[in-house]
Design a protein around this motif. Sequence first.
Motif, short mmCIF file in Angstrom:
data_model
loop_
_atom_site.label_atom_id
_atom_site.label_comp_id
_atom_site.label_asym_id
_atom_site.label_seq_id
_atom_site.Cartn_x
_atom_site.Cartn_y
_atom_site.Cartn_z
N MET A 276 -29.07 -11.81 -6.78
CA MET A 276 -27.86 -11.13 -6.31
C MET A 276 -27.67 -9.79 -7.03
SD MET A 276 -25.41 -11.61 -4.14
CE MET A 276 -23.68 -11.31 -3.75
N VAL A 277 -27.94 -9.75 -8.31
CA VAL A 277 -27.81 -8.51 -9.07
C VAL A 277 -28.75 -7.44 -8.51
CG1 VAL A 277 -28.23 -7.44 -11.31
CG2 VAL A 277 -26.97 -9.60 -11.18
N THR A 278 -29.99 -7.83 -8.27
CA THR A 278 -30.98 -6.89 -7.74
C THR A 278 -30.60 -6.38 -6.36
OG1 THR A 278 -32.74 -8.00 -9.00
CG2 THR A 278 -33.41 -6.61 -7.15
N LEU A 279 -30.16 -7.29 -5.50
CA LEU A 279 -29.83 -6.91 -4.13
C LEU A 279 -28.61 -6.00 -4.06
CD1 LEU A 279 -30.39 -7.09 -1.14
CD2 LEU A 279 -29.19 -9.28 -1.07
N THR A 280 -27.55 -6.34 -4.79
CA THR A 280 -26.33 -5.51 -4.74
C THR A 280 -26.60 -4.11 -5.27
OG1 THR A 280 -25.63 -6.51 -6.85
CG2 THR A 280 -24.71 -7.43 -4.81
N LYS A 281 -27.46 -4.00 -6.29
CA LYS A 281 -27.82 -2.66 -6.78
C LYS A 281 -28.60 -1.88 -5.74
CE LYS A 281 -27.86 -3.53 -11.78
NZ LYS A 281 -28.71 -3.57 -13.01
N SER A 282 -29.47 -2.58 -5.00
CA SER A 282 -30.31 -1.88 -4.02
C SER A 282 -29.49 -1.34 -2.85
CB SER A 282 -31.40 -2.81 -3.50
OG SER A 282 -30.86 -3.82 -2.64
N ILE A 283 -28.32 -1.94 -2.57
CA ILE A 283 -27.48 -1.45 -1.48
C ILE A 283 -26.27 -0.68 -2.03
CG2 ILE A 283 -28.22 -3.24 0.12
CD1 ILE A 283 -25.62 -4.72 -0.38
N CYS A 284 -26.35 -0.34 -3.34
CA CYS A 284 -25.36 0.55 -3.97
C CYS A 284 -23.97 -0.05 -4.11
CB CYS A 284 -25.29 1.89 -3.24
SG CYS A 284 -26.82 2.86 -3.37
N TRP A 285 -23.86 -1.38 -4.11
CA TRP A 285 -22.56 -1.99 -4.38
C TRP A 285 -22.29 -1.95 -5.88
CZ3 TRP A 285 -21.94 -7.10 -1.09
CH2 TRP A 285 -21.86 -6.74 0.28
N ARG A 286 -21.10 -1.57 -6.25
CA ARG A 286 -20.69 -1.48 -7.65
C ARG A 286 -19.95 -2.75 -8.05
NH1 ARG A 286 -15.95 0.36 -10.38
NH2 ARG A 286 -14.95 0.77 -8.37
N THR A 287 -20.34 -3.32 -9.20
CA THR A 287 -19.61 -4.48 -9.71
C THR A 287 -18.30 -4.01 -10.31
OG1 THR A 287 -21.69 -5.63 -10.22
CG2 THR A 287 -19.69 -6.46 -11.27
N VAL A 288 -17.19 -4.47 -9.73
CA VAL A 288 -15.87 -4.05 -10.19
C VAL A 288 -15.35 -4.98 -11.27
CG1 VAL A 288 -13.50 -3.56 -9.48
CG2 VAL A 288 -15.39 -3.08 -7.91
N VAL A 289 -15.48 -6.28 -11.05
CA VAL A 289 -14.97 -7.24 -12.03
C VAL A 289 -15.69 -8.57 -11.84
CG1 VAL A 289 -13.09 -8.02 -10.50
CG2 VAL A 289 -12.86 -8.30 -12.99
#
Length: 653
Positions: free
Chosen positions: A376-389
């Motif tokens: 999940m960490v890898t995928l969200t970074k690849s689609i430019c989603w920012r972890t807010v909290v």
Amino acid sequence: MAITSALSFLSDRKRRIVVSVFLFLLLSSLFLLFSPAPAVLPFFSSPSSHLSSSSSPIAGFAAAPPPLTPVSVPANASPPETPLDSSSRSNDRGRSTPPAAVEVGGSADANETSTGVSAGGDGAGAAAAAAAAGVAVPSWEVCEVGTGVVAADYIPCLDNVKAVKALKSLRHMEHRERHCPTAPRPRCLVPLPPGYRSPLPWPRSRDMIWYNNVPHPKLVEYKKDQNWVRKFGNYFVFPGGGTQFKAGVTKYIRFIQQIMPNIQWGTHTRTVLDVGCGVASFGGYLLDRNVITMSVAPKDEHEAQIQFALERGIPALLAVIGTQKLPFPDNSFDVIHCGKPLLELNRVLRPGGYYIWSATPVYRRAKRDEDDWNVMVTLTKSICWRTVVKSKDVNRIGVVIYQKPTSNSCYFERKKNEPPLCPSMKGSHSPWYAPLDSCLLLPAVSSSGEGNSWPISWPERLNIKYSTTSDNVSTQFSQKKIDSDTKHWKDLVSEVYFNEFAVNWSTIRNVMDMNAGFGGFAASLIHKPLWVMNVVPFDHPETLPIIFNRGLIGVYHDWCESFNTYPRTYDLVHMSYLLQGLTNRCDIIEIAAEIDRILRPGKWFVLQDTEQVIRKMDPVLRSLHYRTAIVKQQFLVATKGFWRPYSAGSESR
């Protein structure tokens, strides 16, 4: 004393029997004397009742009523323009004495008959009217369903057993996707489940429903440790639990607000997509905060979860992300709650919107959970989603919230072009039956490089139009056209729909608008305790992005096919100037059968159209034993009968 003397010669045993019979007859007479309407008693039905007839093609159906009293419709009556020119719609501001609301099983009063209400009779009337209109009304039969399909829950495009058996692969949930019957399409009726009764009213229905209306107890046992649903006597009760909020959904909603104050339920955040929603308690309780949620889940082994949601009066739709796109426009939802795959969810999430993920990989440290978290960490970074909290509540249940970017700079700065960017597209690209993208869709941006601005706060956004689709398709509609459409529907609904239709609006919760346009009909009902599923036909101008921008919800659909909902899930089905064009591709009988499938007994179908179209639809509905009335020369208001013509059984032969 006279009665005592008359009975004195009888034995004690016979005397008790005679007295019991006498008391029964006396009480029955008193009940009939003081009953408000004898027609509500099926065993004392009048000749015009919907409940009994020996001449019906299906045992237990009433005979079809006679033709309508002729009503003059102007020869120049015409539908409103398409949304491209909706400002030219005329608004009939005339007023007349409204007929009284018709309760199920009641007979027409004088007002109703004078305005064209069919009040009962034999089947020859409907047949004659149909012949005059050039419509061949069939002898209606019960739908024959495939092995393993519950007849009372039949959904033609999701229960096509033959098509599913022919699939070459089930790897990507293909068997949960739509497989609609080809010609001949269904022209049959779905039976009621035994013991069916009118749903409980809102808001009581959010917490409990009749067991017999959705007689599927599997989830009670399957999810008993998560408080999804419990059986209590004749009811299903919904405690408000869920897979990740066993302590209750209200605490979960409050927890999200605490860790992410910018989410601002009901002002900044108005539209939510809940994927894999269970029984939709999350969406049901967000309604308290002026948030409307589209709860989606497939028709699968989690028996009847979407049926539970709709019976409760909560917006919901049967859908699965398998090989095809969801029937929603790009960049439409303010928040998405759970679900995968992320590429498709990224497509429908508004730039700047939030994705809330609550699952075991967020808070557990088992090997499998850690592996899933790393993916999940890898995928969200690849689609430019920012972890807010990322946080845990008092029960140690974890939640992580991501945010979709509002500019495209991150996408171009990635070290790897994976997933690749989608090629730029011009013009409409409806997701209806479209395959899933394997690329990353870029939102439209301004000349400064910033993405579309976030809509203003609810409820002000209801009256403002924004363009948020990647191809700017909604910019073809001016704010003036939308304002004109809004005023048109506000006036029409307040002056005609509320005052002159025999519709009991206090009993309506789930509403379907089959041709929603800009969502003006739904906007006119915003202060009523109901919700509207706004449907934009797939081949019409693409106005659905505007509907979402206004803080409403809806889907694309083709009304020549069955809708992704269970039978008996809507209280009012509304169709405005759609039928004539639709019958160029499919038969009016097929359309009527689908309307009948999704409409609840005792509820209403409202058709606004030309005289010619109304004359075609009226005998078809009356052949289904609907009570019909023509109002103000351009509306057909039809009430579905409440009968039990056949036993639903459990499965087909």
